[in-house]
Design an enzyme around this catalytic site. Structure first.
Site, PDB file in Angstrom:
ATOM      1  CG  ASP A  24      -4.913  18.124  30.602  1.00  9.29           C
ATOM      2  OD1 ASP A  24      -5.909  18.350  29.946  1.00  9.29           O
ATOM      3  OD2 ASP A  24      -4.161  17.341  30.105  1.00  9.29           O
ATOM      4  CD  GLN A  54      -8.492  14.760  23.946  1.00  8.75           C
ATOM      5  OE1 GLN A  54      -9.624  14.677  23.280  1.00  8.75           O
ATOM      6  NE2 GLN A  54      -7.312  14.836  23.113  1.00  8.75           N
ATOM      7  CB  CYS A  68       1.676  13.901  23.353  1.00 15.23           C
ATOM      8  SG  CYS A  68       2.085  14.766  21.738  1.00 15.23           S
ATOM      9  CG  HIS A  91      -0.951  15.602  26.069  1.00 12.48           C
ATOM     10  ND1 HIS A  91      -0.025  16.336  26.006  1.00 12.48           N
ATOM     11  CD2 HIS A  91      -1.434  15.170  24.908  1.00 12.48           C
ATOM     12  CE1 HIS A  91       0.106  17.056  24.630  1.00 12.48           C
ATOM     13  NE2 HIS A  91      -0.743  16.130  23.981  1.00 12.48           N
ATOM     14  CE  LYS A  98      -6.246  18.756  22.690  1.00  9.30           C
ATOM     15  NZ  LYS A  98      -5.661  17.935  21.459  1.00  9.30           N
TER      16      LYS A  98
HETATM   17  N1  PMP Z   1      -3.787  17.233  27.519  1.00 14.15           N
HETATM   18  C1  PMP Z   1      -4.331  16.413  26.587  1.00 14.15           C
HETATM   19  C2  PMP Z   1      -5.371  15.297  27.628  1.00 14.15           C
HETATM   20  C3  PMP Z   1      -4.336  16.501  25.514  1.00 14.15           C
HETATM   21  O1  PMP Z   1      -4.976  15.510  24.657  1.00 14.15           O
HETATM   22  C4  PMP Z   1      -3.804  17.525  24.924  1.00 14.15           C
HETATM   23  C5  PMP Z   1      -3.880  17.620  23.048  1.00 14.15           C
HETATM   24  N2  PMP Z   1      -3.688  16.674  22.455  1.00 14.15           N
HETATM   25  C6  PMP Z   1      -3.053  18.707  25.465  1.00 14.15           C
HETATM   26  C7  PMP Z   1      -3.137  18.351  26.898  1.00 14.15           C
HETATM   27  C8  PMP Z   1      -2.311  19.650  25.045  1.00 14.15           C
HETATM   28  O2  PMP Z   1      -3.144  20.644  24.110  1.00 14.15           O
HETATM   29  P1  PMP Z   1      -2.814  21.683  23.427  1.00 14.15           P
HETATM   30  O3  PMP Z   1      -1.843  21.051  22.352  1.00 14.15           O
HETATM   31  O4  PMP Z   1      -3.849  22.306  22.890  1.00 14.15           O
HETATM   32  O5  PMP Z   1      -1.811  22.517  24.396  1.00 14.15           O
END
Ligand code: PMP
Length: 406
Positions: free
Chosen positions: A195, A198, A361, A118, A221
């Site tokens: 990370d 998910q 993203c 991401h 999430k």
């Molecule tokens: N990493 C992953 C794999 C994500 O899916 C997301 C959110 N879509 C993020 C990081 C970022 O999370 P946040 O916007 O809550 O900081």
């Protein structure tokens, strides 16, 4: 629970609406227990945590630290001082990029990033590489989104001083072989951040068994409120790192010119903390624990299987990643030939189905896979068969609505 539908009863927004919410990977819905906990903090325990020496202040501190202990248990970490509260995954990763990477990487080192990152797990490392002179190296995946043993072994060398790896990609949904990557990077003397944005909502995480150095996830999430996130870090590494943000409540003492920083974890929690968010995150974790990950996974797999089987029957629809529902963690990303995802999302919205459309993203990944933009349905255990049915029925009509003969 005997009725599959009944989970929705726990969620006021879903209970009171007829939408099929299939954007759970962007943010989950909140169960009553979480909303109640957030309100309870402000109604019963509200004072500035970690400060007040009066009873109410100590109660607020107590809530905050109990929440930290719940997160420690959730991640199976050894000590609660290894749990840092942040705003979200993005802030957790930036903390490590600024406090660890900038102080430990140098020219000649390599910083490994998974191509399925991401942007939140890519841009901080682009910055760290730019500032330190370390080289950004990508671990590329296959066209089905998987990382092969050969690719992993080829890219990890004695120069790999840091690796930022995604546990479950928000585009692909598959569980990456993070343990193998961690073992190999460690063997070469490097450090790994995972990370878990998910993965934390879908599978049990054991940071000790993984032997991961840093791990980040977001509360929102995981059915907790927005604005509370977590960074796990091994105590030894966190201890050696300078603070990321400085200011109130992260100090032992301050003179005109300098300061002695507080011990872990408070060294990394500058300013007034999100006490209610932490208390509600505790409630979210307790809610998950009361159901059990096995139940969540069983429900998600059944619904994902239903969605994928129906989508596969529709001509011109292609599912990104593995064709096996077991490898999706509820994430079903697809394209409809000849139709832009923004049109797909609007048509689905018209049918009362909420999905995500665009680049998710993760532009480098989509470019690597040659798709650029896609539509993503992301399923949670509290969705039901009717949500999935409405979604797949609506997808069936999309090409005709856009003027194609079939
Ligand atoms: N990493 C992953 C794999 C994500 O899916 C997301 C959110 N879509 C993020 C990081 C970022 O999370 P946040 O916007 O809550 O900081």
């Amino acid at each position: 629970r005997n009725s599959m539908k009944s989970y929705k009863e726990d969620f006021p927004l879903l209970r009171n609406s007829s939408i099929a919410y299939l954007d759970n990977a962007a943010t989950a819905q909140r169960p009553e227990a979480v909303l109640k906990a957030e309100r309870e903090f402000y109604e019963k325990y509200n004072a500035n945590p970690l400060r007040g020496l009066y009873q109410l202040g100590m109660d607020a501190t107590d809530c905050y630290e109990k929440a930290r202990e719940t997160v420690r248990d959730f991640l199976h970490a050894k000590k609660s001082s290894e749990i840092i509260f942040t705003r979200n995954t993005t802030e957790s990763i930036n903390l490590v990029a600024y406090s660890y990477a900038l102080n430990n990487l140098k020219e000649g080192d390599e910083l490994l990033v998974g191509i399925d990152s991401h942007h939140s797990n890519l841009l901080p490392w682009q910055m760290a590489a730019r500032v330190t002179g370390a080289k950004l190296v990508f671990l590329d995946c296959e066209m089905d989104g998987s990382y092969t043993k050969e690719a992993i072994e080829k890219v990890i060398t004695g120069r790999t001083k840091f690796a930022a790896i995604t546990h479950v990609s928000n585009v692909i949904g598959r569980v990456n072989p993070v343990e193998d990557i961690i073992r190999l990077v460690h063997k070469n003397g490097g450090v790994v951040l995972v990370d878990a944005a998910q993965s934390a909502p879908h599978l049990p995480i054991d940071v000790c068994a993984m032997d991961v150095d840093f791990l980040a996830f977001s509360g929102h999430k995981l059915m907790a409120p927005m604005g509370i996130g977590v960074l796990y870090g091994k105590e030894k590494l966190l201890d050696e790192m300078p603070p990321f943000l400085t200011g109130g409540e992260m100090i032992e003492s301050v003179t005109r010119e300098s300061a002695v920083f507080a011990e872990l974890p408070h060294k990394f929690e500058a300013g007034t903390v999100n006490g209610a968010g932490a208390w509600a995150l505790k409630a979210a974790i307790e809610y998950i624990n009361s159901l059990g990950f096995a139940t969540l996974q069983e429900r998600e797999l059944a619904l994902t299987t239903q969605a994928m089987e129906e989508l596969k029957k529709i001509p011109y629809v292609n599912i990104i990643g593995s064709q096996d529902p077991k490898e999706h963690n509820g994430i079903v990303n697809f394209t409809v030939e000849g139709v832009h995802p923004h049109d797909i999302a609007s048509i689905l919205d018209g049918a009362g189905v909420d999905v995500r459309a665009g680049h998710h993203c993760a532009q480098p990944l989509l470019k690597h896979l040659g798709v650029f933009v896609t539509t993503r349905a992301s399923i949670a255990f509290y969705n039901d068969e009717e949500d999935i049915h409405r979604f797949t029925e609506a997808v069936k009509g999309i090409r005709r609505m856009m003027g194609y003969a079939e």
